[in-house]
Design a protein around this motif. Sequence first.
Motif, PDB file in Angstrom:
ATOM      1  N   PHE A  37       3.846   6.954  -4.528  1.00 48.53           N
ATOM      2  CA  PHE A  37       5.250   6.617  -4.361  1.00 48.53           C
ATOM      3  C   PHE A  37       5.942   6.628  -5.721  1.00 48.53           C
ATOM      4  N   TRP A  39       9.262   5.439  -7.860  1.00 53.69           N
ATOM      5  CA  TRP A  39      10.316   4.435  -7.814  1.00 53.69           C
ATOM      6  C   TRP A  39      11.650   4.935  -8.347  1.00 53.69           C
ATOM      7  N   ASP A 142       1.531   1.708  -7.210  1.00 49.98           N
ATOM      8  CA  ASP A 142       1.900   2.588  -6.108  1.00 49.98           C
ATOM      9  C   ASP A 142       3.147   2.040  -5.416  1.00 49.98           C
ATOM     10  N   ARG A 143       3.027   1.465  -4.220  1.00 50.96           N
ATOM     11  CA  ARG A 143       4.197   1.017  -3.467  1.00 50.96           C
ATOM     12  C   ARG A 143       4.601  -0.435  -3.753  1.00 50.96           C
ATOM     13  N   ALA A 182       7.493  -1.112  -1.091  1.00 55.02           N
ATOM     14  CA  ALA A 182       8.085  -0.008  -0.331  1.00 55.02           C
ATOM     15  C   ALA A 182       7.297   0.183   0.960  1.00 55.02           C
ATOM     16  N   THR A 184       8.309   2.051   3.511  1.00 55.19           N
ATOM     17  CA  THR A 184       8.402   3.492   3.751  1.00 55.19           C
ATOM     18  C   THR A 184       8.952   4.116   2.475  1.00 55.19           C
ATOM     19  N   ASP A 185       9.211   5.426   2.502  1.00 53.35           N
ATOM     20  CA  ASP A 185       9.783   6.078   1.329  1.00 53.35           C
ATOM     21  C   ASP A 185      11.224   5.646   1.071  1.00 53.35           C
ATOM     22  N   ASN A 186      11.866   5.018   2.042  1.00 50.04           N
ATOM     23  CA  ASN A 186      13.266   4.618   1.892  1.00 50.04           C
ATOM     24  C   ASN A 186      13.507   3.117   1.970  1.00 50.04           C
ATOM     25  N   LYS A 223      16.477   2.970  -0.362  1.00 50.93           N
ATOM     26  CA  LYS A 223      16.351   3.845  -1.528  1.00 50.93           C
ATOM     27  C   LYS A 223      16.786   5.256  -1.160  1.00 50.93           C
TER      28      LYS A 223
END
Length: 224
Positions: A37, A39, A142-143, A182, A184-186, A223
Amino acid sequence: MKTILLASTFLFAAAGGAFAADAVVNAPAPDTAPAGFVWTGGYVGLHGGYAWLNGTVNVGPDEPPFDVDGFDNGLLGVHAGYNWQLNGNLVAGIEADISHAWTKRDLVVRVSLPDFPPIDVPVEAGTNWQGSARLRAGYAMDRTLLFATGGVAFANTYVKMRAYDESKTFLGWTVGAGIEHAFTDNWIGRFEYRYADFGSEAFPADIKIGLNEHTLRAGVSYKF
């Protein structure tokens, strides 16, 4: 004999070509590491939480200042910012937020005026809204992001008493720390603690009020 030699050469060449073709086709594909991921990017979000607001009141040069606490209540607001993921796991960012706060209290203030005896004045005081503009620095796993933050803080504070109603914007500083994840990616969730010293402002009758606050906030960001 020449015919036999030519046929043998042709058969060996064909076999070698077939073996080479099989070797190319059957060769395993190189492993590709999955992308983590990132940022870097802008975001906007909503947050809510609870504030513990405390005040210091000085009613005149001849009176010692005293502390007033109990301005505790909820807050709800919006935030926006931008992150840059640097080399490796380091993340830097900027963020601004603004919140409506329900921190207020009714109290009695003893006021001393020249040539008059002290009088007790009922006062309603509190904050309407508050906000900040801050820098952020964090470490990403990572996330998940652990971060610290600090910058400028401001709060609009009002005082109401007999025939008087005024509000002023206090300006000070804030520091804090928190964690984001995070999902999800958003969509990113967050939890944060902050301390703010909003400075002090003077009100009529030589009343000087200073404010500081502890807050716990949870929120969600989108995001881009």
